[in-house]
Design a protein around this motif. Structure first.
Motif, PDB file in Angstrom:
ATOM      1  N   LEU A  40      -8.548  -6.921   3.961  1.00  0.00           N
ATOM      2  CA  LEU A  40      -7.898  -7.898   5.074  1.00  0.00           C
ATOM      3  C   LEU A  40      -8.437  -7.642   6.392  1.00  0.00           C
ATOM      4  CD1 LEU A  40      -3.980  -7.882   4.221  1.00  0.00           C
ATOM      5  CD2 LEU A  40      -5.760  -9.784   4.122  1.00  0.00           C
ATOM      6  N   SER A  41      -8.874  -6.271   6.809  1.00  0.00           N
ATOM      7  CA  SER A  41      -9.169  -5.911   8.183  1.00  0.00           C
ATOM      8  C   SER A  41     -10.536  -5.214   7.893  1.00  0.00           C
ATOM      9  CB  SER A  41      -8.099  -5.115   8.592  1.00  0.00           C
ATOM     10  OG  SER A  41      -8.799  -4.594   9.956  1.00  0.00           O
ATOM     11  N   ARG A  42     -11.593  -5.563   9.035  1.00  0.00           N
ATOM     12  CA  ARG A  42     -12.776  -4.870   9.101  1.00  0.00           C
ATOM     13  C   ARG A  42     -12.557  -3.629   9.485  1.00  0.00           C
ATOM     14  NH1 ARG A  42     -13.619 -10.067  10.023  1.00  0.00           N
ATOM     15  NH2 ARG A  42     -13.149 -10.034  12.175  1.00  0.00           N
ATOM     16  N   ARG A  43     -11.276  -3.290  10.474  1.00  0.00           N
ATOM     17  CA  ARG A  43     -11.169  -1.864  11.133  1.00  0.00           C
ATOM     18  C   ARG A  43      -9.476  -1.880  11.296  1.00  0.00           C
ATOM     19  NH1 ARG A  43     -14.960  -0.654  14.930  1.00  0.00           N
ATOM     20  NH2 ARG A  43     -16.043   0.429  13.126  1.00  0.00           N
ATOM     21  N   PHE A  44      -8.993  -0.872  10.824  1.00  0.00           N
ATOM     22  CA  PHE A  44      -7.709  -0.473  11.300  1.00  0.00           C
ATOM     23  C   PHE A  44      -7.360   0.875  11.326  1.00  0.00           C
ATOM     24  CE2 PHE A  44      -7.030  -0.632   6.668  1.00  0.00           C
ATOM     25  CZ  PHE A  44      -6.138   0.467   6.658  1.00  0.00           C
ATOM     26  N   ARG A  45      -6.425   1.287  11.978  1.00  0.00           N
ATOM     27  CA  ARG A  45      -5.900   2.609  12.032  1.00  0.00           C
ATOM     28  C   ARG A  45      -4.308   2.839  11.725  1.00  0.00           C
ATOM     29  NH1 ARG A  45      -8.695   3.252  18.303  1.00  0.00           N
ATOM     30  NH2 ARG A  45     -10.706   3.360  17.523  1.00  0.00           N
ATOM     31  N   ASP A  46      -4.103   3.848  11.400  1.00  0.00           N
ATOM     32  CA  ASP A  46      -2.909   4.452  11.121  1.00  0.00           C
ATOM     33  C   ASP A  46      -2.351   5.748  11.326  1.00  0.00           C
ATOM     34  OD1 ASP A  46      -0.432   4.116  10.180  1.00  0.00           O
ATOM     35  OD2 ASP A  46      -0.877   2.724   8.580  1.00  0.00           O
ATOM     36  N   ILE A  47      -1.088   5.961  11.562  1.00  0.00           N
ATOM     37  CA  ILE A  47      -0.676   7.398  11.861  1.00  0.00           C
ATOM     38  C   ILE A  47      -0.254   8.057  10.395  1.00  0.00           C
ATOM     39  CG2 ILE A  47       1.170   8.856  13.058  1.00  0.00           C
ATOM     40  CD1 ILE A  47       1.474   6.331  15.029  1.00  0.00           C
ATOM     41  N   MET A  93       6.365 -14.950  15.170  1.00  0.00           N
ATOM     42  CA  MET A  93       6.176 -13.759  14.587  1.00  0.00           C
ATOM     43  C   MET A  93       6.858 -13.976  13.237  1.00  0.00           C
ATOM     44  SD  MET A  93       5.343 -11.775  16.721  1.00  0.00           S
ATOM     45  CE  MET A  93       5.872 -10.097  16.642  1.00  0.00           C
ATOM     46  N   GLU A  94       6.846 -15.086  12.553  1.00  0.00           N
ATOM     47  CA  GLU A  94       7.391 -15.080  11.263  1.00  0.00           C
ATOM     48  C   GLU A  94       6.407 -14.884  10.251  1.00  0.00           C
ATOM     49  OE1 GLU A  94       8.995 -19.020  11.167  1.00  0.00           O
ATOM     50  OE2 GLU A  94      10.607 -18.737  12.652  1.00  0.00           O
ATOM     51  N   HIS A  95       5.801 -13.660  10.342  1.00  0.00           N
ATOM     52  CA  HIS A  95       4.711 -13.161   9.272  1.00  0.00           C
ATOM     53  C   HIS A  95       5.609 -11.554   9.067  1.00  0.00           C
ATOM     54  CE1 HIS A  95       2.526 -16.404  10.330  1.00  0.00           C
ATOM     55  NE2 HIS A  95       2.449 -15.974  11.811  1.00  0.00           N
ATOM     56  N   ASP A  96       4.929 -11.086   7.948  1.00  0.00           N
ATOM     57  CA  ASP A  96       4.949  -9.662   7.744  1.00  0.00           C
ATOM     58  C   ASP A  96       4.270  -8.730   8.341  1.00  0.00           C
ATOM     59  OD1 ASP A  96       7.224 -10.418   5.945  1.00  0.00           O
ATOM     60  OD2 ASP A  96       5.794 -10.777   4.327  1.00  0.00           O
ATOM     61  N   LEU A  97       2.908  -9.030   8.281  1.00  0.00           N
ATOM     62  CA  LEU A  97       1.945  -8.071   8.567  1.00  0.00           C
ATOM     63  C   LEU A  97       0.787  -9.019   9.575  1.00  0.00           C
ATOM     64  CD1 LEU A  97       0.370  -5.375   7.466  1.00  0.00           C
ATOM     65  CD2 LEU A  97      -0.548  -6.960   5.793  1.00  0.00           C
ATOM     66  N   THR A 105      -9.468 -16.199   8.812  1.00  0.00           N
ATOM     67  CA  THR A 105      -9.459 -16.885  10.046  1.00  0.00           C
ATOM     68  C   THR A 105      -8.160 -17.477  10.258  1.00  0.00           C
ATOM     69  OG1 THR A 105     -10.138 -18.963   8.839  1.00  0.00           O
ATOM     70  CG2 THR A 105     -11.932 -17.772   9.852  1.00  0.00           C
ATOM     71  N   GLY A 106      -7.403 -17.440   9.284  1.00  0.00           N
ATOM     72  CA  GLY A 106      -5.823 -17.663   9.484  1.00  0.00           C
ATOM     73  C   GLY A 106      -4.909 -17.165   8.583  1.00  0.00           C
ATOM     74  N   PRO A 107      -3.556 -17.351   8.601  1.00  0.00           N
ATOM     75  CA  PRO A 107      -2.695 -16.942   7.909  1.00  0.00           C
ATOM     76  C   PRO A 107      -2.732 -16.956   6.430  1.00  0.00           C
ATOM     77  CG  PRO A 107      -1.816 -18.693   8.974  1.00  0.00           C
ATOM     78  CD  PRO A 107      -2.896 -18.442   9.384  1.00  0.00           C
ATOM     79  N   TRP A 120       2.732 -10.299   0.639  1.00  0.00           N
ATOM     80  CA  TRP A 120       3.160 -10.358   2.026  1.00  0.00           C
ATOM     81  C   TRP A 120       2.417 -11.508   2.718  1.00  0.00           C
ATOM     82  CZ3 TRP A 120       4.643  -5.599   4.990  1.00  0.00           C
ATOM     83  CH2 TRP A 120       5.623  -4.848   4.388  1.00  0.00           C
ATOM     84  N   PHE A 121       3.143 -12.070   3.646  1.00  0.00           N
ATOM     85  CA  PHE A 121       2.669 -13.000   4.367  1.00  0.00           C
ATOM     86  C   PHE A 121       1.897 -12.468   5.605  1.00  0.00           C
ATOM     87  CE2 PHE A 121       3.031 -16.682   7.521  1.00  0.00           C
ATOM     88  CZ  PHE A 121       2.136 -17.735   6.692  1.00  0.00           C
ATOM     89  N   TYR A 122       0.515 -12.793   5.770  1.00  0.00           N
ATOM     90  CA  TYR A 122      -0.077 -11.874   7.049  1.00  0.00           C
ATOM     91  C   TYR A 122      -0.811 -13.088   7.762  1.00  0.00           C
ATOM     92  CZ  TYR A 122      -4.384 -13.177   4.689  1.00  0.00           C
ATOM     93  OH  TYR A 122      -5.476 -13.987   4.150  1.00  0.00           O
ATOM     94  N   THR A 123      -1.095 -12.756   9.088  1.00  0.00           N
ATOM     95  CA  THR A 123      -2.062 -13.644   9.886  1.00  0.00           C
ATOM     96  C   THR A 123      -2.617 -12.632  10.632  1.00  0.00           C
ATOM     97  OG1 THR A 123      -1.772 -15.453  11.444  1.00  0.00           O
ATOM     98  CG2 THR A 123      -0.066 -13.723  11.659  1.00  0.00           C
ATOM     99  N   PRO A 124      -4.119 -13.175  11.359  1.00  0.00           N
ATOM    100  CA  PRO A 124      -4.521 -12.321  12.381  1.00  0.00           C
ATOM    101  C   PRO A 124      -3.787 -12.095  13.740  1.00  0.00           C
ATOM    102  CG  PRO A 124      -6.162 -14.064  11.437  1.00  0.00           C
ATOM    103  CD  PRO A 124      -4.597 -14.357  10.838  1.00  0.00           C
TER     104      PRO A 124
END
Length: 171
Positions: A40-47, A93-97, A105-107, A120-124
């Motif tokens: 889903l993501s080219r780059r993400f971070r998490d704690i 803000m009606e998305h989960d992720l 390019t879209g949800p 889960w429903f995602y969006t950029p």
């Protein structure tokens, strides 16, 4: 149970045994590598514990690294939670992720059978930021009845997540 939202995904949906008794963060990183493999993501971070891990997907090849102290500091300062229930969530803000560096390019719906995020429903993040800016303009002109403080707060949180490559999760 109310709505919870915050940066990152591991603290919210990973099974408790992934996080408990994992002083090195090895199990959490393994779970996040599986999530990164969804693409889903080219780059993400998490704690992960007291550190921040970065995951990069380069055409299906996922790599990761621990961020240095300077890069991790603003993320660790915020922690894994922005808050809980808002009286009124704007339509944007009606998305989960909400996904930084999104490959879509879209949800859409996550397609990951067996994963806790399947369906889960995602969006950029970027188009949602734009929609919230437009909502603030509509509020200012009297064409939309909503609390500008809530919209401003959520926009700021999305901008923080985009800037620091963090997923924003609403559950």
């Amino acid at each position: 149970m109310g709505t919870f939202y915050g940066p990152g995904i591991i603290h919210l949906i990973a099974e408790a045994d992934v996080l408990e008794g994992d002083p090195t963060g090895e199990a959490a990183v393994a779970w996040l590598l599986e999530f990164a493999g969804i693409g889903l993501s080219r780059r993400f971070r998490d704690i992960v514990g007291e550190r921040v891990a970065e995951f990069t997907d380069d055409g299906g090849q996922v790599t990761w690294r621990w961020l240095g102290d300077d890069e991790a500091a603003p993320i660790l300062a915020v922690g894994p939670s922005f808050g809980d229930t808002h009286e009124e969530w704007p339509g944007a803000m009606e998305h989960d992720l909400f996904v930084p560096n999104c490959t879509a390019t879209g949800p859409g719906n996550v397609e990951a059978a067996g994963s806790p995020v399947d369906r889960w429903f995602y969006t950029p993040i970027e188009p949602v930021e734009e929609e919230l800016r437009e909502t603030l303009e509509q509020i200012a002109s009297g064409d939309y009845d909503a609390d500008p403080g809530t919209v401003t707060e959520l926009l700021g949180r999305l901008e923080f997540c985009r800037t620091h490559h963090l997923l924003l999760v609403v559950a």
